[in-house]
Scaffold this motif. Structure first.
Motif, PDB file in Angstrom:
ATOM      1  N   HIS A  67       0.811  -1.212   0.000  1.00  0.00           N
ATOM      2  CA  HIS A  67       0.000   0.000   0.000  1.00  0.00           C
ATOM      3  C   HIS A  67       0.851   1.272   0.000  1.00  0.00           C
ATOM      4  O   HIS A  67       0.511   2.255  -0.645  1.00  0.00           O
ATOM      5  CB  HIS A  67      -0.948  -0.006   1.196  1.00  0.00           C
ATOM      6  N   TYR A  68       1.983   1.240   0.719  1.00  0.00           N
ATOM      7  CA  TYR A  68       2.787   2.449   0.907  1.00  0.00           C
ATOM      8  C   TYR A  68       4.108   2.445   0.145  1.00  0.00           C
ATOM      9  O   TYR A  68       4.963   3.288   0.401  1.00  0.00           O
ATOM     10  CB  TYR A  68       3.080   2.655   2.401  1.00  0.00           C
ATOM     11  N   VAL A  69       4.288   1.533  -0.778  1.00  0.00           N
ATOM     12  CA  VAL A  69       5.584   1.409  -1.446  1.00  0.00           C
ATOM     13  C   VAL A  69       6.035   2.724  -2.101  1.00  0.00           C
ATOM     14  O   VAL A  69       7.203   3.096  -2.011  1.00  0.00           O
ATOM     15  CB  VAL A  69       5.601   0.221  -2.443  1.00  0.00           C
ATOM     16  N   ARG A  70       5.137   3.445  -2.734  1.00  0.00           N
ATOM     17  CA  ARG A  70       5.522   4.731  -3.359  1.00  0.00           C
ATOM     18  C   ARG A  70       5.920   5.748  -2.293  1.00  0.00           C
ATOM     19  O   ARG A  70       6.875   6.491  -2.471  1.00  0.00           O
ATOM     20  CB  ARG A  70       4.397   5.307  -4.217  1.00  0.00           C
ATOM     21  N   ASP A  71       5.184   5.798  -1.189  1.00  0.00           N
ATOM     22  CA  ASP A  71       5.529   6.719  -0.105  1.00  0.00           C
ATOM     23  C   ASP A  71       6.906   6.386   0.468  1.00  0.00           C
ATOM     24  O   ASP A  71       7.695   7.280   0.767  1.00  0.00           O
ATOM     25  CB  ASP A  71       4.489   6.664   1.017  1.00  0.00           C
ATOM     26  N   ILE A  72       7.173   5.100   0.634  1.00  0.00           N
ATOM     27  CA  ILE A  72       8.470   4.669   1.172  1.00  0.00           C
ATOM     28  C   ILE A  72       9.590   5.079   0.218  1.00  0.00           C
ATOM     29  O   ILE A  72      10.603   5.649   0.635  1.00  0.00           O
ATOM     30  CB  ILE A  72       8.483   3.142   1.413  1.00  0.00           C
ATOM     31  N   LEU A  73       9.404   4.810  -1.072  1.00  0.00           N
ATOM     32  CA  LEU A  73      10.439   5.143  -2.054  1.00  0.00           C
ATOM     33  C   LEU A  73      10.595   6.648  -2.258  1.00  0.00           C
ATOM     34  O   LEU A  73      11.706   7.141  -2.443  1.00  0.00           O
ATOM     35  CB  LEU A  73      10.131   4.472  -3.393  1.00  0.00           C
ATOM     36  N   ASP A  74       9.493   7.383  -2.215  1.00  0.00           N
ATOM     37  CA  ASP A  74       9.545   8.827  -2.466  1.00  0.00           C
ATOM     38  C   ASP A  74      10.097   9.626  -1.287  1.00  0.00           C
ATOM     39  O   ASP A  74      10.657  10.704  -1.483  1.00  0.00           O
ATOM     40  CB  ASP A  74       8.149   9.370  -2.804  1.00  0.00           C
ATOM     41  N   ASP A  75       9.937   9.104  -0.074  1.00  0.00           N
ATOM     42  CA  ASP A  75      10.297   9.893   1.105  1.00  0.00           C
ATOM     43  C   ASP A  75      10.831   9.005   2.233  1.00  0.00           C
ATOM     44  O   ASP A  75      10.242   8.934   3.313  1.00  0.00           O
ATOM     45  CB  ASP A  75       9.054  10.669   1.577  1.00  0.00           C
ATOM     46  N   PRO A  76      11.952   8.312   2.012  1.00  0.00           N
ATOM     47  CA  PRO A  76      12.477   7.426   3.056  1.00  0.00           C
ATOM     48  C   PRO A  76      13.015   8.224   4.240  1.00  0.00           C
ATOM     49  O   PRO A  76      13.444   9.368   4.082  1.00  0.00           O
ATOM     50  CB  PRO A  76      13.601   6.677   2.344  1.00  0.00           C
TER      51      PRO A  76
END
Length: 145
Positions: A67-76
């Motif tokens: 669910h959050y893969v883009r959030d994780i990649l965009d803003d680690p």
């Protein structure tokens, strides 16, 4: 969310031998250059096989990761150097819990097969205690300002 969804709208490509690849967009090299500045591709993907690996081996992380893969990649929050070359451990605290999600990200360089893409290899959850252990014992190559 179904087990085979990454995010609505992400591209799905079926390669030869029925390998299903989910496109996760592109990487921000202002962040990910710390893993390797010798990158040859901007796109990052996850294969259906890797998604199944996460689902089977790390079920506690599967839903948040997908669910959050883009959030994780965009803003680690952090990236730690992995023992494998051109690979980083990408860590982000997920909003709906106290634990953090960790993605293993492989960057494709000029030494790799030119047909490959940057890819998420696996994912799992880490506790605050484990994060503190990583901060003490691993090489922090990126920290969110």
């Amino acid at each position: 969310m179904k087990y085979n969804q990454v995010r609505i709208g992400d591209g799905v490509i079926v390669k030869e031998r029925n390998i299903v690849i989910h496109s996760l967009g592109t990487l921000n090299w202002d962040i990910y250059d710390c893993i390797s500045s010798n990158h040859i591709a901007d796109e990052v993907i996850i294969t259906e096989e890797q998604m199944m690996h996460i689902r089977e081996r790390h079920p506690e992380a599967y839903i948040d990761t997908m669910h959050y893969v883009r959030d994780i990649l965009d803003d680690p929050d952090y990236i730690f150097r992995d023992k494998r070359p051109n690979t980083g451990l990408v860590v982000k605290k997920i909003l709906n819990g106290e634990e953090r999600s960790l993605l293993v990200l492989k960057i494709i360089t000029s030494d790799d097969n030119k047909d490959y893409k940057n890819s998420v290899i696996t994912s799992w959850k880490i506790t605050e205690k484990r994060l503190n252990n990583y901060l003490r014992n691993k090489d922090v190559i990126y920290k969110k300002a």
